[in-house]
Design a protein around this motif. Structure first.
Motif, mmCIF file in Angstrom:
data_model
loop_
_atom_site.group_PDB
_atom_site.id
_atom_site.type_symbol
_atom_site.label_atom_id
_atom_site.label_comp_id
_atom_site.label_asym_id
_atom_site.label_seq_id
_atom_site.Cartn_x
_atom_site.Cartn_y
_atom_site.Cartn_z
ATOM 1 N N LEU A 155 0.627 -5.248 0.902
ATOM 2 C CA LEU A 155 1.192 -4.401 -0.136
ATOM 3 C C LEU A 155 1.052 -2.926 0.228
ATOM 4 O O LEU A 155 1.991 -2.139 0.067
ATOM 5 N N LEU B 238 3.668 -1.911 2.841
ATOM 6 C CA LEU B 238 5.031 -1.840 2.324
ATOM 7 C C LEU B 238 5.232 -0.633 1.415
ATOM 8 O O LEU B 238 6.323 -0.049 1.375
ATOM 9 N N LEU B 239 4.189 -0.243 0.702
ATOM 10 C CA LEU B 239 4.310 0.904 -0.191
ATOM 11 C C LEU B 239 4.260 2.232 0.554
ATOM 12 O O LEU B 239 4.788 3.242 0.079
ATOM 13 N N VAL C 275 10.184 -10.322 -0.695
ATOM 14 C CA VAL C 275 8.993 -9.729 -0.099
ATOM 15 C C VAL C 275 7.919 -10.801 0.054
ATOM 16 O O VAL C 275 7.614 -11.535 -0.890
ATOM 17 N N LEU D 30 3.991 -11.022 0.931
ATOM 18 C CA LEU D 30 2.765 -10.253 1.094
ATOM 19 C C LEU D 30 1.770 -11.042 1.932
ATOM 20 O O LEU D 30 1.562 -12.241 1.724
ATOM 21 N N LEU E 189 5.610 -3.061 -6.328
ATOM 22 C CA LEU E 189 6.745 -3.118 -5.411
ATOM 23 C C LEU E 189 8.016 -2.577 -6.056
ATOM 24 O O LEU E 189 8.768 -1.815 -5.445
ATOM 25 N N THR F 68 13.621 -5.619 -6.027
ATOM 26 C CA THR F 68 12.854 -6.736 -5.483
ATOM 27 C C THR F 68 13.073 -7.942 -6.388
ATOM 28 O O THR F 68 12.793 -7.892 -7.591
ATOM 29 N N LEU G 19 9.078 -12.715 -4.741
ATOM 30 C CA LEU G 19 7.779 -12.361 -4.167
ATOM 31 C C LEU G 19 7.071 -13.632 -3.725
ATOM 32 O O LEU G 19 6.956 -14.587 -4.487
#
Length: 384
Positions: free
Chosen positions: A277, A280-281, A296, A298, A311, A318, A321
């Motif tokens: 996470l 990606l952030l 996505v 994780l 996200l 998004t 997940l």
């Protein structure tokens, strides 16, 4: 003769709860404009017009408007039912609306009844073979076995028998909704394996000048005369790398084929991202994905709190997940009884958290769990 080959519209379908009707409307606008601009002689729709047997009102209205606009252009349209469609519902009033140039082939009994089109070089016989459910159509078609290859083979035998009665210069086109050997599937097609092996050999279409296939959602060429148009939109993240198109096919006077792809409008790109996470952030190279539909995965060893919320703050679209923890603690193949033998209640509770989350409880969590199990144990002892 110029043909526009499309299929698998799946009107009314959503993508992980994202409403796709506006995107489907934009595609149908594009289809009608392409038919006009390219001066096509016929539009071929190879099944799965709707996504459900009982489509939504919005899906039916989209379909109705598209057919009206094609009729106003005087462009004949030949459609077959797919495995998602209700053949009987889609085919209601089929003979009546043929007067407007819309030819629905949803009845097995009509598979050898061609739509006859004319150009400067003579006649083109267009046959529509609806999706054939083996258990329901084998007897009617006189198939030797109950299976996809057998029923489609029987339908094609009827078509060849009809073609044999026509002048030798007659060119032939077949629409079919099937899984042909050599085709590549995605995650969004419905399984049709009930009734035996789902695939049929490409040879079943031998001798046909052009076969417009539907069912598989990726645009594919199985042979010069045998092609899937694919779906006009992506309906799963397995299609993220697909180029969504229609086939514009020129059928020459001797059956020669010249085909090119016409791109379909995409509402958003589909992309798959993977990482922790935090990565990606923070990764600036991902800034261009803000407007994409995202799946996505994780890889954090422990599931982050409010992961989807965080996200979507950066990537508002998004949609899906998933978690694939890397480097997580693993209890190995040892069974539950062996892992818990001789442990007290607190140790079992701590071990459960560790097993499910992939990381050990922090000191605060451990203290709370021990306090809770001790309180329950004391209460139970008092009752005794």
């Amino acid at each position: 003769m110029r043909l526009l080959h499309t299929s698998d519209w799946h009107l009314g379908r959503s993508l992980h709860r994202e409403d796709l009707l506006p995107a489907q409307a934009a595609f149908l606008d594009h289809l009608v404009e392409t038919a006009r601009a390219e001066q096509v002689d016929a539009v071929l729709v190879a099944g799965d017009v709707h996504d459900r047997a009982i489509p939504s009102l919005g899906a039916v209205e989209l379909f109705d408007r598209a057919l009206q606009r094609l009729a106003r252009l005087s462009v004949p349209t030949v459609l077959i039912s797919g495995n998602h469609d209700s053949a009987r519902r889609l085919g209601i009033a089929a003979r009546l609306i043929e007067r407007s140039g819309v030819h629905l082939r949803t009845d097995v009994a009509r598979c050898d009844e061609p739509v006859l089109l004319e150009d400067a070089h003579g006649t083109v016989a267009v046959y529509g073979v609806p999706y054939l459910e083996p258990a329901l159509t084998a007897a009617e078609l006189g198939a030797e076995r109950v299976g996809h290859a057998a029923v489609l083979g029987a339908a094609m035998a009827r078509i060849r028998a009809d073609l044999a009665t026509r002048p030798g210069s007659t060119r032939s086109v077949v629409l079919a909704h099937a899984f042909v050997v050599g085709g590549e599937a995605s995650d969004s097609e419905r399984d049709i394996s009930v009734g035996g092996v789902p695939s049929v050999p490409a040879s079943v279409f031998d001798g046909i000048d052009y076969t417009a296939l539907g069912h598989l959602h990726g645009c594919q060429t199985l042979g010069e005369r045998l092609r899937y148009s694919g779906s006009p939109l992506a309906y799963s993240f397995s299609e993220a790398d697909h180029r969504k198109t229609m086939w514009l096919v020129d059928l020459g006077p001797g059956g020669e084929i010249d085909a090119r792809r016409i791109d379909c409008p995409a509402p958003r790109r589909l992309r798959r991202l993977r990482g922790t996470l935090a990565e990606l952030l923070a990764d600036e190279s991902l800034a261009g994905h803000r407007e994409d539909w995202l799946e996505v995965t994780l890889t954090d060893a422990a599931r982050p709190e409010r992961a989807m919320e965080q996200l979507r703050a950066r990537f508002p679209h998004t949609l899906q997940l998933a978690f694939d923890p890397q480097g997580r603690l693993d209890d190995g193949p040892v069974g539950y009884a062996a892992r818990t033998r001789g442990l007290g209640d607190a140790e079992i509770a701590l071990g459960f958290v560790r097993h499910v989350r992939g990381s050990a409880p922090d000191p605060v969590e451990e203290a709370l769990l021990r306090e809770a199990t001790e309180a329950v144990g004391a209460a139970a002892g008092g009752e005794d």
